[in-house]
Design a protein around this motif. Structure first.
Motif, PDB file in Angstrom:
ATOM      1  N   UNK A  54       0.814  -1.217   0.000  1.00 46.94           N
ATOM      2  CA  UNK A  54       0.000   0.000   0.000  1.00 46.94           C
ATOM      3  C   UNK A  54       0.849   1.269   0.000  1.00 46.94           C
ATOM      4  N   UNK A  55       2.091   1.164   0.485  1.00 50.34           N
ATOM      5  CA  UNK A  55       2.941   2.360   0.581  1.00 50.34           C
ATOM      6  C   UNK A  55       3.906   2.507  -0.596  1.00 50.34           C
ATOM      7  N   UNK A  56       3.701   1.755  -1.662  1.00 51.50           N
ATOM      8  CA  UNK A  56       4.592   1.842  -2.818  1.00 51.50           C
ATOM      9  C   UNK A  56       4.447   3.197  -3.506  1.00 51.50           C
ATOM     10  N   UNK A  57       5.585   3.708  -3.975  1.00 48.17           N
ATOM     11  CA  UNK A  57       5.607   4.993  -4.660  1.00 48.17           C
ATOM     12  C   UNK A  57       6.038   4.793  -6.115  1.00 48.17           C
ATOM     13  N   UNK A  58       5.722   5.748  -6.973  1.00 45.64           N
ATOM     14  CA  UNK A  58       6.192   5.650  -8.365  1.00 45.64           C
ATOM     15  C   UNK A  58       7.716   5.663  -8.416  1.00 45.64           C
ATOM     16  N   UNK A  59       8.273   4.917  -9.347  1.00 43.63           N
ATOM     17  CA  UNK A  59       9.727   4.789  -9.431  1.00 43.63           C
ATOM     18  C   UNK A  59      10.397   6.134  -9.743  1.00 43.63           C
ATOM     19  N   UNK A  60       9.623   7.049 -10.316  1.00 44.13           N
ATOM     20  CA  UNK A  60      10.163   8.375 -10.620  1.00 44.13           C
ATOM     21  C   UNK A  60      10.472   9.177  -9.353  1.00 44.13           C
ATOM     22  N   UNK A  61       9.900   8.768  -8.210  1.00 41.51           N
ATOM     23  CA  UNK A  61      10.113   9.483  -6.959  1.00 41.51           C
ATOM     24  C   UNK A  61      11.321   8.963  -6.180  1.00 41.51           C
ATOM     25  N   UNK A  62      12.029   7.999  -6.740  1.00 46.59           N
ATOM     26  CA  UNK A  62      13.231   7.501  -6.052  1.00 46.59           C
ATOM     27  C   UNK A  62      14.267   8.613  -5.969  1.00 46.59           C
ATOM     28  N   UNK A  63      14.706   8.882  -4.745  1.00 47.95           N
ATOM     29  CA  UNK A  63      15.659   9.957  -4.485  1.00 47.95           C
ATOM     30  C   UNK A  63      17.060   9.377  -4.378  1.00 47.95           C
ATOM     31  N   UNK A  64      17.880   9.608  -5.393  1.00 45.69           N
ATOM     32  CA  UNK A  64      19.211   9.010  -5.421  1.00 45.69           C
ATOM     33  C   UNK A  64      20.147   9.626  -4.382  1.00 45.69           C
ATOM     34  N   UNK A  65      19.763  10.766  -3.814  1.00 46.75           N
ATOM     35  CA  UNK A  65      20.631  11.403  -2.813  1.00 46.75           C
ATOM     36  C   UNK A  65      20.348  10.913  -1.401  1.00 46.75           C
ATOM     37  N   UNK A  66      19.203  10.247  -1.208  1.00 44.67           N
ATOM     38  CA  UNK A  66      18.861   9.740   0.123  1.00 44.67           C
ATOM     39  C   UNK A  66      19.702   8.514   0.448  1.00 44.67           C
ATOM     40  N   UNK A  67      20.170   8.436   1.695  1.00 45.06           N
ATOM     41  CA  UNK A  67      21.012   7.301   2.080  1.00 45.06           C
ATOM     42  C   UNK A  67      20.159   6.087   2.421  1.00 45.06           C
ATOM     43  N   UNK A  68      20.563   4.920   1.894  1.00 45.79           N
ATOM     44  CA  UNK A  68      19.976   3.625   2.246  1.00 45.79           C
ATOM     45  C   UNK A  68      21.121   2.669   2.566  1.00 45.79           C
ATOM     46  N   UNK A  69      20.835   1.712   3.442  1.00 52.05           N
ATOM     47  CA  UNK A  69      21.829   0.663   3.685  1.00 52.05           C
ATOM     48  C   UNK A  69      21.981  -0.228   2.454  1.00 52.05           C
ATOM     49  N   UNK A  70      20.878  -0.411   1.747  1.00 59.42           N
ATOM     50  CA  UNK A  70      20.907  -1.279   0.569  1.00 59.42           C
ATOM     51  C   UNK A  70      19.830  -0.843  -0.409  1.00 59.42           C
ATOM     52  N   UNK A  71      20.182  -0.774  -1.683  1.00 59.51           N
ATOM     53  CA  UNK A  71      19.211  -0.545  -2.757  1.00 59.51           C
ATOM     54  C   UNK A  71      19.236  -1.770  -3.670  1.00 59.51           C
ATOM     55  N   UNK A  72      18.060  -2.326  -3.947  1.00 57.94           N
ATOM     56  CA  UNK A  72      17.952  -3.473  -4.850  1.00 57.94           C
ATOM     57  C   UNK A  72      17.090  -3.065  -6.034  1.00 57.94           C
ATOM     58  N   UNK A  73      17.647  -3.173  -7.222  1.00 59.79           N
ATOM     59  CA  UNK A  73      16.948  -2.857  -8.474  1.00 59.79           C
ATOM     60  C   UNK A  73      16.614  -4.182  -9.137  1.00 59.79           C
ATOM     61  N   UNK A  74      15.313  -4.545  -9.160  1.00 61.14           N
ATOM     62  CA  UNK A  74      14.942  -5.893  -9.586  1.00 61.14           C
ATOM     63  C   UNK A  74      13.991  -5.862 -10.775  1.00 61.14           C
ATOM     64  N   UNK A  75      14.259  -6.728 -11.732  1.00 59.13           N
ATOM     65  CA  UNK A  75      13.362  -6.938 -12.861  1.00 59.13           C
ATOM     66  C   UNK A  75      13.455  -8.389 -13.302  1.00 59.13           C
ATOM     67  N   UNK A  76      12.305  -8.969 -13.613  1.00 55.52           N
ATOM     68  CA  UNK A  76      12.281 -10.337 -14.141  1.00 55.52           C
ATOM     69  C   UNK A  76      12.306 -10.318 -15.662  1.00 55.52           C
ATOM     70  N   UNK A  77      11.692  -9.308 -16.257  1.00 55.18           N
ATOM     71  CA  UNK A  77      11.564  -9.259 -17.711  1.00 55.18           C
ATOM     72  C   UNK A  77      12.783  -8.667 -18.400  1.00 55.18           C
ATOM     73  N   UNK A  78      13.489  -7.773 -17.755  1.00 54.25           N
ATOM     74  CA  UNK A  78      14.638  -7.131 -18.385  1.00 54.25           C
ATOM     75  C   UNK A  78      15.886  -8.006 -18.303  1.00 54.25           C
ATOM     76  N   UNK A  79      16.773  -7.809 -19.282  1.00 49.97           N
ATOM     77  CA  UNK A  79      18.083  -8.455 -19.281  1.00 49.97           C
ATOM     78  C   UNK A  79      19.136  -7.419 -18.920  1.00 49.97           C
TER      79      UNK A  79
END
Length: 509
Positions: A238-263
């Motif tokens: 329910x708390x998912x946000x559009x991918x366009x709102x991802x803030x690359x300057x915000x610190x995270x311990x881990x970022x995982x970029x996942x896709x099943x369809x893309x190579x």
């Protein structure tokens, strides 16, 4: 190349694999033994420039296509000879004849003609047709198609996410003694982040309920970023946000970029202020070998008690029973344990030698299989009959546990050597053998070499143990030395011996 291919170019590019190893193509040769030396001597470390493999053969009866870009160095007689030999290997593997394009041809009509001619069989392949069709008009544009693709692909995405999380923990990217983890997951297609994290927490809680040293995960502060197509999915958090709102300057311990369809071909690097970034994409072919992680055996907490030593076992720790039942459902799709199974597992998980005696069909195999899956080691299973070995392996595979092999006289030549190599390198967790094989010097040397390389056993399962009875018609002399051989060759990390003896519902005399 997209321009040369016209309107289908962008879709087709995703199917092209870059730098595929020649040996991975040569493995499809029927008579592999005869060409192994040629491959090993000349092409073991060589890779193709571009390739596309078909998952099933079309009318053209070809496995795939290889495209090579040749610079001026390919003009020498020695290199021409090697290129010709390599092209033969590709052709013998059931692939189309290799397309070789000289760099001097780039931009010419000859270049365009070569590309278009070689790609005619590819474009006409059913697999490629469906890929291009789905790329141009995605299946998720209809509600029915969207639901189908999620049901099919979400389990893959969840499993890959959990694998990435576990590797991050094992490699110290995520530190267990932290109070909180901040994790961002970018879902490029199907929703999976919340499902994966929730299930990982449940699995951890189930395992922790069994262990003397419970594993408690830090609080996970999860940020989910989804594509517009799936942000309103019923499987989405329910708390998912559009991918366009991802803030690359915000610190995270881990970022995982996942896709099943893309190579990986189409993936760019994420700019992020994260401590670590993991990118998950689908691969074009299986390029790595699985290896069983082996370590010291885990001693689980006791959860059963022999009531007044009367032979009646009572489950005292309900929480542990619930944890085991959760794992039973997850791994074997069974709701409950049968009578007698939990006491056997109690002793096995306590790292004690145990004799399992249950009626025929009572679930003896499951008790050692689940116990072995809960230990970081390889499980050696001794079976007296070849058909039993195959049945056990088939049963594990039906439960999607495919890290298993059997080694017996029904395997010939390269097939047997392949099974032995898998055991020697730790690619399997379950290996089924006859009692006589433990008496063979070659096999004993293999087991000793495994110990020297840091590959350890968890259990030695002696199936059909009634064969040890000299008074029975099923007596096998090799069974008389099994205990001694198990102690000597099936070593745990601390060189201790733990055996698991499975006996059918025979009357012992």
């Amino acid at each position: 190349m997209p321009n040369v291919l016209g309107k289908n170019g962008v879709a087709f590019i995703q199917l092209l694999d870059i730098q595929r190893s020649v040996t991975s193509i040569a493995k499809d040769i029927k008579d592999l033994e005869k060409v192994q030396t040629r491959v090993r001597n000349n092409f073991e470390h060589q890779r193709t420039d571009f390739s596309i493999q078909f998952p099933y053969r079309s009318v053209e009866k070809a496995n795939g296509i290889v495209i090579e870009i040749d610079g001026s160095q390919h003009s020498s007689p020695e290199q021409v000879f090697l290129d010709t030999e390599r092209d033969k290997i590709v052709a013998e593997s059931g692939w189309h004849n290799t397309l070789r394009i000289k760099t001097s041809e780039f931009g010419t009509q000859q270049f365009i003609n070569k590309i278009q001619n070689i790609l005619v069989p590819a474009i006409n392949n059913d697999y490629v047709k469906y890929c291009i069709k789905n790329f141009v008009k995605p299946i998720w544009e209809t509600e029915q198609g969207k639901n189908i693709i999620q049901i099919c692909l979400i389990p893959f995405a969840v499993a890959r996410l959990q694998r990435a999380m576990l590797e991050a923990i094992a490699n110290g990217r995520l530190v267990l003694n932290e109070k909180k983890w901040t994790i961002a997951i970018l879902e490029r297609d199907v929703p999976c982040a919340q499902l994966a994290i929730d299930d990982l927490i449940k699995i951890t809680e189930a395992l922790s309920s069994l262990s003397e040293n419970p594993l408690i995960l830090p609080i996970i502060e999860l940020s989910i970023f989804s594509t517009q197509e799936f942000i309103d999915s019923k499987y989405q958090a329910s708390n998912a946000k559009p991918i366009s709102e991802f803030n690359s300057t915000k610190h995270f311990d881990l970022v995982i970029d996942v896709s099943v369809l893309e190579r990986f071909n189409n993936s760019g690097n994420i700019a992020s202020n994260a401590y670590d970034v993991i990118t998950i994409r689908s691969i074009h072919y299986k390029d790595t070998k699985r290896k069983t992680v082996t370590s010291e055996l885990i001693k689980y907490r006791p959860f059963c008690v022999n009531h007044n030593e009367s032979g009646v076992w009572i489950v005292e720790d309900v929480r542990m029973k619930e944890g085991l039942e959760y794992l039973l459902k997850s791994l074997f799709r069974k709701k409950n344990f049968r009578e007698g199974q939990l006491p056997i597992m109690h002793n096995a998980l306590q790292c004690k030698s145990v004799i399992g005696l249950l009626p025929t069909g009572g679930g003896k195999s499951l008790t050692y299989q689940l116990s072995a899956l809960l230990q970081p080691g390889i499980c050696l299973v001794v079976d007296p009959i070849r058909s039993l070995m195959k049945d056990q392996v088939d049963g594990l595979i039906r439960n999607q546990i495919d890290s298993c092999v059997y080694i017996n006289s029904t395997l010939q030549g390269e097939e047997k050597r392949k099974a032995m190599r898998k055991l020697a390198s730790g690619e399997v967790q379950f290996v089924f053998i006859s009692p006589e094989r433990l008496q063979m010097e070659e096999f004993r040397n293999l087991l000793n070499d495994m110990f020297d390389k840091g590959l350890f056993f968890s259990y030695c399962i002696i199936d059909e143990a009634h064969c040890v009875s000299e008074w029975g018609h099923d007596f096998r002399t090799a069974y008389l030395r099994l205990g001694e051989n198990a102690i000597k060759y099936c070593k745990t990390k601390k060189s201790e011996s733990h055996s698991f003896i499975r006996i059918n519902s025979y009357r012992l005399l």
